[in-house]
Design a protein around this motif. Structure first.
Motif, PDB file in Angstrom:
ATOM      1  N   ALA A 444       0.818  -1.220   0.000  1.00 30.71           N
ATOM      2  CA  ALA A 444       0.000   0.000   0.000  1.00 30.71           C
ATOM      3  C   ALA A 444       0.850   1.268   0.000  1.00 30.71           C
ATOM      4  N   GLN A 445       1.863   1.336   0.869  1.00 28.63           N
ATOM      5  CA  GLN A 445       2.669   2.560   0.956  1.00 28.63           C
ATOM      6  C   GLN A 445       3.450   2.799  -0.320  1.00 28.63           C
ATOM      7  N   LEU A 446       3.930   1.730  -0.931  1.00 29.11           N
ATOM      8  CA  LEU A 446       4.620   1.861  -2.212  1.00 29.11           C
ATOM      9  C   LEU A 446       3.685   2.461  -3.258  1.00 29.11           C
ATOM     10  N   GLY A 447       2.457   1.967  -3.310  1.00 30.08           N
ATOM     11  CA  GLY A 447       1.481   2.494  -4.261  1.00 30.08           C
ATOM     12  C   GLY A 447       1.144   3.944  -4.005  1.00 30.08           C
ATOM     13  N   ILE A 448       0.943   4.289  -2.747  1.00 34.05           N
ATOM     14  CA  ILE A 448       0.623   5.678  -2.393  1.00 34.05           C
ATOM     15  C   ILE A 448       1.759   6.609  -2.804  1.00 34.05           C
ATOM     16  N   ASN A 449       2.999   6.201  -2.524  1.00 37.49           N
ATOM     17  CA  ASN A 449       4.148   7.050  -2.863  1.00 37.49           C
ATOM     18  C   ASN A 449       4.237   7.297  -4.362  1.00 37.49           C
ATOM     19  N   LEU A 450       4.037   6.256  -5.152  1.00 37.34           N
ATOM     20  CA  LEU A 450       4.157   6.420  -6.599  1.00 37.34           C
ATOM     21  C   LEU A 450       3.030   7.281  -7.152  1.00 37.34           C
ATOM     22  N   VAL A 451       1.808   7.054  -6.682  1.00 41.35           N
ATOM     23  CA  VAL A 451       0.667   7.859  -7.147  1.00 41.35           C
ATOM     24  C   VAL A 451       0.861   9.323  -6.764  1.00 41.35           C
ATOM     25  N   ALA A 452       1.302   9.569  -5.527  1.00 41.74           N
ATOM     26  CA  ALA A 452       1.528  10.951  -5.081  1.00 41.74           C
ATOM     27  C   ALA A 452       2.627  11.616  -5.899  1.00 41.74           C
ATOM     28  N   SER A 453       3.690  10.871  -6.193  1.00 40.76           N
ATOM     29  CA  SER A 453       4.791  11.431  -6.965  1.00 40.76           C
ATOM     30  C   SER A 453       4.345  11.780  -8.383  1.00 40.76           C
ATOM     31  N   MET A 454       3.576  10.904  -9.003  1.00 42.70           N
ATOM     32  CA  MET A 454       3.117  11.151 -10.373  1.00 42.70           C
ATOM     33  C   MET A 454       2.189  12.359 -10.428  1.00 42.70           C
ATOM     34  N   ILE A 455       1.216  12.418  -9.510  1.00 38.06           N
ATOM     35  CA  ILE A 455       0.290  13.555  -9.486  1.00 38.06           C
ATOM     36  C   ILE A 455       1.046  14.842  -9.195  1.00 38.06           C
ATOM     37  N   GLY A 456       1.928  14.795  -8.202  1.00 37.33           N
ATOM     38  CA  GLY A 456       2.690  15.989  -7.828  1.00 37.33           C
ATOM     39  C   GLY A 456       3.514  16.535  -8.974  1.00 37.33           C
ATOM     40  N   HIS A 457       4.210  15.670  -9.682  1.00 37.86           N
ATOM     41  CA  HIS A 457       5.030  16.118 -10.804  1.00 37.86           C
ATOM     42  C   HIS A 457       4.170  16.658 -11.944  1.00 37.86           C
ATOM     43  N   LEU A 458       3.093  15.974 -12.256  1.00 31.59           N
ATOM     44  CA  LEU A 458       2.232  16.438 -13.349  1.00 31.59           C
ATOM     45  C   LEU A 458       1.656  17.815 -13.063  1.00 31.59           C
ATOM     46  N   LEU A 459       1.327  18.091 -11.809  1.00 31.30           N
ATOM     47  CA  LEU A 459       0.738  19.398 -11.450  1.00 31.30           C
ATOM     48  C   LEU A 459       1.794  20.461 -11.223  1.00 31.30           C
ATOM     49  N   HIS A 460       2.988  20.064 -10.783  1.00 25.49           N
ATOM     50  CA  HIS A 460       4.060  21.028 -10.572  1.00 25.49           C
ATOM     51  C   HIS A 460       4.628  21.519 -11.904  1.00 25.49           C
ATOM     52  N   HIS A 461       4.784  20.609 -12.843  1.00 27.34           N
ATOM     53  CA  HIS A 461       5.397  20.959 -14.129  1.00 27.34           C
ATOM     54  C   HIS A 461       4.418  21.565 -15.137  1.00 27.34           C
ATOM     55  N   PHE A 462       3.129  21.210 -15.012  1.00 27.41           N
ATOM     56  CA  PHE A 462       2.186  21.578 -16.071  1.00 27.41           C
ATOM     57  C   PHE A 462       0.876  22.132 -15.518  1.00 27.41           C
ATOM     58  N   GLU A 463       0.241  22.967 -16.332  1.00 27.46           N
ATOM     59  CA  GLU A 463      -1.157  23.344 -16.111  1.00 27.46           C
ATOM     60  C   GLU A 463      -2.016  22.455 -17.003  1.00 27.46           C
ATOM     61  N   TRP A 464      -3.167  22.048 -16.487  1.00 24.00           N
ATOM     62  CA  TRP A 464      -4.022  21.105 -17.214  1.00 24.00           C
ATOM     63  C   TRP A 464      -5.414  21.695 -17.392  1.00 24.00           C
ATOM     64  N   SER A 465      -5.972  21.494 -18.577  1.00 24.46           N
ATOM     65  CA  SER A 465      -7.329  21.979 -18.834  1.00 24.46           C
ATOM     66  C   SER A 465      -8.032  21.029 -19.788  1.00 24.46           C
ATOM     67  N   LEU A 466      -9.339  21.165 -19.855  1.00 26.32           N
ATOM     68  CA  LEU A 466     -10.130  20.353 -20.775  1.00 26.32           C
ATOM     69  C   LEU A 466     -10.003  20.892 -22.194  1.00 26.32           C
ATOM     70  N   PRO A 467     -10.170  20.035 -23.197  1.00 28.42           N
ATOM     71  CA  PRO A 467     -10.143  20.521 -24.585  1.00 28.42           C
ATOM     72  C   PRO A 467     -11.178  21.625 -24.796  1.00 28.42           C
ATOM     73  N   GLU A 468     -10.894  22.495 -25.720  1.00 29.12           N
ATOM     74  CA  GLU A 468     -11.780  23.633 -25.993  1.00 29.12           C
ATOM     75  C   GLU A 468     -13.200  23.148 -26.295  1.00 29.12           C
ATOM     76  N   GLY A 469     -14.165  23.764 -25.620  1.00 31.70           N
ATOM     77  CA  GLY A 469     -15.566  23.414 -25.816  1.00 31.70           C
ATOM     78  C   GLY A 469     -16.057  22.281 -24.939  1.00 31.70           C
ATOM     79  N   THR A 470     -15.151  21.688 -24.159  1.00 26.15           N
ATOM     80  CA  THR A 470     -15.542  20.588 -23.265  1.00 26.15           C
ATOM     81  C   THR A 470     -15.816  21.136 -21.867  1.00 26.15           C
ATOM     82  N   ARG A 471     -16.985  20.853 -21.345  1.00 25.90           N
ATOM     83  CA  ARG A 471     -17.344  21.270 -19.996  1.00 25.90           C
ATOM     84  C   ARG A 471     -17.012  20.149 -19.007  1.00 25.90           C
ATOM     85  N   PRO A 472     -16.842  20.457 -17.726  1.00 21.36           N
ATOM     86  CA  PRO A 472     -16.553  19.400 -16.742  1.00 21.36           C
ATOM     87  C   PRO A 472     -17.564  18.268 -16.778  1.00 21.36           C
TER      88      PRO A 472
END
Length: 512
Positions: A444-472
């Motif tokens: 479990a802890q191994l999985g949590i660490n990897l998921v947290a690292s992936m999310i953290g890096h994706l959000l730290h390095h990049f801004e993310w948005s939906l394709p144009e015209g796509t609503r939530p």
């Protein structure tokens, strides 16, 4: 005479099934309620493809503990945290066995691994090995450079795709970049090998590895409906040669890698990879060759898809909730800054990132029904009789969306995990992405660490948005059918680099 005979036959047709049903009721006791089963098929024709949702609907109709008949086999499904506690804590030992179908029986060599082993001396021994040797904090820390290497490789992959000529502002398929991390990470942790080079090309052993994984999925999915009706299995015999060939191919690759490590051990000593650990501990724990191979493939099975699933769902929630994304990026900028990349050692100072991980796993557990448990003796759950041999499932997807224990349960709000300290590794039965009790996931802890690292890096390095015209609300948040639940429609999102230094997007390779 003919009329009397016809009347007798008609009565027999009516009375025999009723008598059998009555005898079955007396034998099984007071079972939980549930949808009326059909003769022979049970509820198979009524079960909808996305079972966690189907069972939640039935729980709303029949109650929080229900009987579901898979052909002639009884499965009891519970859908509240109180009943989950009864299954996973109060009756844990009696419900710690694992049901194996004909396919998993052959893949696991009659439960010689960990995942499909029944609870007993073998399981206790192998579980002890996992807890004391394989998934210790010391080993996880020693393997941290591998995880951080692969996550930076993911960042480089996303950056190249997002900034390639003609691609700026265009959506990318997020899952494609996550799969690479999961594949490389799990093969390096388990086998000590990176099958993929810097250009994304897979070597010969890697291609063989992928073929074995894909063949295993196809073979396992090929079982007929007779699998659920024991007295019809003779009509649908398994292709034993197919299983034999698959297992021999899997074993041949694994033993080749083990032999390579054995040679390396003599020259340079043991490393921290799981294959080295199992090789050096084989005699101490009296591990058979089948168990060593089974454990390595358990790690691959449990760790590859689940990581991709967890991060893709989290990213879907983050692009649909710009407020949460912005708040997480503000925390990352405050703690990490924009002059370096995030490390796992930063986690302790990133409480909102941890809350995002927990909230994502609450709403989207990768195995929404966990793996089934099996009753080794008669027990009572929720006041109902659960007979020996019955399967028991916990609908953790439904438990985590229960309005009786969660405020606005369908709202994606990580703050709930800052307002209250809620454990997600098995001690709090309101959220159980890794199970609980004797069968809790040791990694479990191994999985949590990897998921947290992936999310953290994706959000730290990049801004993310939906394709144009796509609503939530346009994003398809329906799961795919199966034991593990990917997004039914792969997430597409537009990304834009947010750090100025281009070198921060480069992979930081580590040789281990």
């Amino acid at each position: 005479m003919d009329g009397a005979l016809l009347l007798s036959l008609a009565l027999a047709v009516v009375l025999i099934p009723l008598s059998l049903a009555l005898l079955n009721r007396l034998r099984l006791g007071r079972l939980p309620p549930g949808p009326r089963p059909w003769p022979v098929l049970g509820n198979l024709r009524q079960i909808k493809p996305i079972r966690c949702r189907c069972f939640q609907e039935w729980a709303e109709r029949y109650g929080p503990v229900i009987s579901v008949w898979f052909g002639s086999g009884l499965t009891v499904v519970v859908s509240t945290s109180e009943l989950a506690k009864e299954v996973l804590k109060e009756n844990d030992q009696q419900l710690a066995d694992r049901p194996r179908n004909r396919s998993t029986q052959r893949f696991s060599r009659n439960g010689q691994d960990l995942i499909w082993a029944n609870y007993g001396p073998h399981y206790i021994k192998v579980r002890k090995l996992c807890n004391l040797e394989l998934f210790t904090p010391k080993r996880l820390e020693a393997l941290r450079p591998i995880r951080e290497d692969e996550v930076t490789a993911m960042v480089e992959s996303v950056y190249r795709a997002a900034t390639a000529p003609g691609n700026v502002g265009k959506p990318l398929v997020v899952r494609n970049h996550l799969s690479m991390v999961a594949f490389n990470n799990i093969t390096r942790l388990a086998f000590g090998k990176r099958f993929m080079n810097a250009n994304g090309d897979i070597d010969e052993q890697g291609r063989e590895f992928k073929t074995i994984v894909n063949n295993g999925i196809k073979i396992g999915a090929s079982l007929s409906v007779a699998e659920f009706i024991w007295y019809l299995r003779w009509l649908c015999p398994l292709n034993e040669e197919l299983y034999k060939t698959h297992n021999e191919r899997r074993d041949r690759l694994t033993m080749k890698i083990i032999d390579e490590h054995a040679k390396s051990l003599k020259e340079s000593g043991a490393k921290q990879h799981f294959v080295d650990a199992l090789f050096t501990l084989k005699e101490q724990y009296d591990l058979s060759e089948d168990t060593v191979i089974g454990l390595l493939w358990d790690m691959i099975t449990a760790g590859m898809d689940t990581t991709v699933i967890s991060v893709e769902w989290a990213m879907a929630e983050l692009v649909r909730n710009p407020r949460v994304q912005k708040k997480l990026q503000e925390e990352l900028d405050r703690v990490v800054g924009r002059e370096r990349i995030m490390l796992e050692t930063d986690f302790q100072n990133l409480p909102y990132l941890q809350a995002v991980v927990k909230e994502s796993l609450r709403l989207h557990p990768p195995t929404p029904l966990m793996l089934p448990h099996k009753a080794s003796t008669n027990v009572k759950i929720g006041g109902y009789d659960i007979p020996k041999g019955a399967n028991v499932m916990v609908n953790v997807w439904a438990v985590a969306r229960d309005p009786k224990v969660w405020s606005n349960p369908l709202e994606y709000r990580p703050e709930r995990f800052l307002e209250e300290n809620i454990d997600i590794k098995g001690s709090d039965f309101r959220v159980l992405p890794f199970g609980a009790g004797r069968r809790v996931c040791p990694g479990a802890q191994l999985g949590i660490n990897l998921v947290a690292s992936m999310i953290g890096h994706l959000l730290h390095h990049f801004e993310w948005s939906l394709p144009e015209g796509t609503r939530p609300e346009d994003v398809n948040m329906m799961e795919s059918p199966g034991m593990v639940t990917f997004m039914g429609t792969p997430l597409q999102a537009v990304t834009k680099p947010r750090l100025e230094k281009e070198e921060l997007y480069n992979r930081v390779p580590v040789e281990m």
